[in-house]
Design an enzyme around this catalytic site. Structure first.
Site, PDB file in Angstrom:
ATOM      1  N   MET A   9       3.574   7.079  -1.966  1.00 52.85           N
ATOM      2  CA  MET A   9       5.039   7.216  -2.310  1.00 52.85           C
ATOM      3  C   MET A   9       5.134   7.747  -3.562  1.00 52.85           C
ATOM      4  O   MET A   9       5.793   8.564  -4.132  1.00 52.85           O
ATOM      5  CB  MET A   9       6.069   5.755  -1.982  1.00 52.85           C
ATOM      6  CG  MET A   9       7.545   6.397  -1.805  1.00 52.85           C
ATOM      7  SD  MET A   9       7.600   7.324  -0.150  1.00 52.85           S
ATOM      8  CE  MET A   9       7.808   5.852   1.002  1.00 52.85           C
TER       9      MET A   9
ATOM     10  N   PHE B 181       0.856  -1.112   0.078  1.00 55.36           N
ATOM     11  CA  PHE B 181       0.019   0.027  -0.093  1.00 55.36           C
ATOM     12  C   PHE B 181       0.787   1.197  -0.084  1.00 55.36           C
ATOM     13  O   PHE B 181       0.256   2.400  -0.414  1.00 55.36           O
ATOM     14  CB  PHE B 181      -0.886  -0.095   1.190  1.00 55.36           C
ATOM     15  CG  PHE B 181      -0.313   0.646   2.462  1.00 55.36           C
ATOM     16  CD1 PHE B 181       0.492  -0.435   3.323  1.00 55.36           C
ATOM     17  CD2 PHE B 181      -0.323   1.706   2.869  1.00 55.36           C
ATOM     18  CE1 PHE B 181       0.773   0.179   4.419  1.00 55.36           C
ATOM     19  CE2 PHE B 181       0.014   2.198   4.007  1.00 55.36           C
ATOM     20  CZ  PHE B 181       0.789   1.479   4.707  1.00 55.36           C
ATOM     21  N   LYS B 182       2.210   1.147   0.412  1.00 54.41           N
ATOM     22  CA  LYS B 182       2.823   2.266   0.587  1.00 54.41           C
ATOM     23  C   LYS B 182       3.153   3.068  -0.691  1.00 54.41           C
ATOM     24  O   LYS B 182       3.483   4.257  -0.978  1.00 54.41           O
ATOM     25  CB  LYS B 182       4.163   2.060   1.326  1.00 54.41           C
ATOM     26  CG  LYS B 182       3.961   1.595   2.538  1.00 54.41           C
ATOM     27  CD  LYS B 182       5.269   1.399   3.232  1.00 54.41           C
ATOM     28  CE  LYS B 182       4.783   1.285   4.794  1.00 54.41           C
ATOM     29  NZ  LYS B 182       4.474   0.047   5.328  1.00 54.41           N
ATOM     30  N   ASP B 183       2.962   2.203  -2.087  1.00 61.23           N
ATOM     31  CA  ASP B 183       3.090   2.862  -3.073  1.00 61.23           C
ATOM     32  C   ASP B 183       1.857   4.115  -3.411  1.00 61.23           C
ATOM     33  O   ASP B 183       2.435   5.233  -3.980  1.00 61.23           O
ATOM     34  CB  ASP B 183       2.611   1.609  -4.258  1.00 61.23           C
ATOM     35  CG  ASP B 183       3.958   0.670  -4.677  1.00 61.23           C
ATOM     36  OD1 ASP B 183       5.198   1.250  -4.306  1.00 61.23           O
ATOM     37  OD2 ASP B 183       3.666  -0.360  -4.744  1.00 61.23           O
TER      38      ASP B 183
END
Ligand SMILES: *Cc1c(COP(=O)(O)O)cnc(C)c1O
Length: 462
Positions: A116, A111-113
């Site tokens: 980011m 999910f960090k995409d």
């Protein structure tokens, strides 16, 4: 729109300044001075929109006049262009009124995409306009690092240095950090655990000579721009299930508290969220704190959901700030006490926290059992982080309120645990099938501030 520090001793900044700064100079975290409101009609109007248009409408009020509408539309469309699902954050049904929000369709499968990729494009536009160059330093328990390197690699005005705990990330996570060939991204394997990595990054930010000398910027989950990017999928998923006419609840596998805090912001903006459930693994310091046992650091025990192996949960400071009714002095004092092991939460703040958050934990055995049982019941192969969420959601959800559990990573990021639990080996999506064949580039480094700073100074491109 102004941003202020949770510790009250740093200058007020604009969105762009807060994003480029990361950690406030008083050691605190930036929060919006006022949380913008979205009325019921505005929320209802999100129905049927693309993820990108939803992101524009939800985030726009937080940006002030830092970016033009045209710039921001372009930034969003570039940020999500590499996702391999048209919905970006699709919902899948697990059971009557229980849904899984799949947040792993971005370039690094976690999910960090979402945050980011967006922040990479925001940095690019802001730095180019300013004619500046920055050095990004970040700590990762596995997923932040690869997401940051993927988002910033090849950009001309940024060097990225990522500290990860040597030997404590999965092979896929490590390879995603050590295989990008771009010269401006650097993986550092630190002799220590994730809390050590995070502490050394904080030390670098508090070393003002170094910080100013290399123009240090942070993109860890303390960066307010990241938190705000994550607010979007709370709206998109809730609206898909009938918000604002229908209330929904969320369960969030939690470590650094960034993702769940984004849910709190969505709720404060006006999204009708009933429960926000914090799900932890065996490193359950947050669960114990929310049960009223105070916040007391112990030893981190490595788990099969390594991105949640944590004792110092950075963004929890933001939750405390609001629970203490924006009393920055009180927060500064708690954070001081934390240096020597922990703190107790006042009765009033505890009441505010328990009105906002519920919590639960999953042991290793329960996590494995959930991967297996969900596979059998629904055919959905959960990663261990998502499984922690589903286990806790099943304990706490009410049948009358839709529960949305966040699936934070693709199962193929954690193949060993998933195979052991389910008997099924989760394969990587086609576009990264050659990950195991690519050359690795990494520097092993001591858990020592001086050594890390030297390495960074020497390896910045001039
Ligand atoms: C980072 C991460 C988490 C924890 O998210 P926080 O915002 O730190 O609470 C959970 N699952 C996965 C897969 C992650 O990468």
């Amino acid at each position: 729109m102004k941003y202020i520090s949770t510790r009250g001793q740093a200058p007020e900044l604009t969105f762009e300044e807060a994003m480029l700064t990361g950690l406030a100079r008083d050691g605190g975290l930036y929060v919006p001075a006022e949380i913008p409101q979205m009325g019921r009609e505005e929320i209802a109007a999100l129905g049927g929109l693309s993820y990108e248009e939803t992101a524009f409408r939800v985030m726009r009020p937080f940006l002030g006049d830092c970016f033009t509408d045209e710039e921001f539309h372009g930034i969003i469309s570039r940020a999500y262009a590499d996702f391999d699902h048209a919905a970006r954050a699709p919902l899948k049904q697990l059971a009557p009124n229980h849904f899984l929000l799949e947040l792993f369709h971005g370039p690094t499968l976690a999910f960090k995409d979402f945050a980011m990729q967006l922040i990479g494009q925001l940095f690019q536009v802001a730095l180019e306009r300013r004619g500046e160059r920055v050095t990004i330093a970040g700590a990762t328990s596995g997923d932040t690092g690869s997401a940051a390197m993927e988002a910033f690699r090849g950009l001309s005005n940024v060097d990225v240095f990522i500290l990860y705990p040597h030997g404590r990330v999965s092979e896929v996570q490590r390879r995603q950090m050590t295989t990008p060939a771009d010269k401006n991204v650097h993986a550092l394997a630190l002799d220590g655990d994730f809390d050590d990595c995070q502490a050394r990054v904080k030390d670098m930010f508090n070393d003002f000579d170094f910080r100013d000398g290399v123009k240090l910027a942070g993109v860890n989950s303390i960066n307010i721009a990241r938190v705000l990017a994550q607010v979007v999928y709370y709206f998109s998923s809730a609206v898909s299930l009938g918000a604002p006419a229908r209330e929904v609840s969320f369960t969030v596998p939690t470590g650094n508290f960034g993702d769940i805090f984004a849910g709190y912001i969505a709720q404060q903006m006006g999204l009708p969220i009933k429960d926000l459930v914090v799900a932890t693994n065996q490193n359950d310091i947050l669960h114990r704190c929310l049960k009223g046992e105070g916040y007391h650091k112990g030893a981190t025990v490595p788990s099969i959901s390594p991105s949640m192996d944590i004792q110092v949960s950075s963004n929890f400071e933001r939750a405390l700030y609001f629970a203490y009714d924006k009393d920055a002095g009180a927060v500064a004092q708690l954070m001081d006490e934390l240096k020597s092991g922990g703190f107790e939460v006042s009765q009033g703040a505890m009441q505010a926290l328990s009105q906002t958050y519920k919590s639960g934990r999953a042991s290793e055995a329960e996590t494995m059992a959930t991967i297996k049982s969900e596979g059998v019941a629904t055919g959905e192969l959960l990663c261990p982080h998502g499984a922690v969420g589903v286990k806790v959601a099943n304990e706490l959800r009410e049948s009358s309120v839709p529960m949305i559990t966040l699936a934070t990573a693709h199962p193929a990021k954690f193949p060993a645990a998933v195979e052991e639990a389910s008997g099924i080996y989760p394969s990587l999506p086609e576009r990264m099938a050659d990950l195991y064949d690519r050359d690795e580039r990494v520097s092993q480094i001591a858990n020592d501030l001086g050594a890390i700073e030297d390495h960074i100074r020497k390896n910045i491109a001039q």
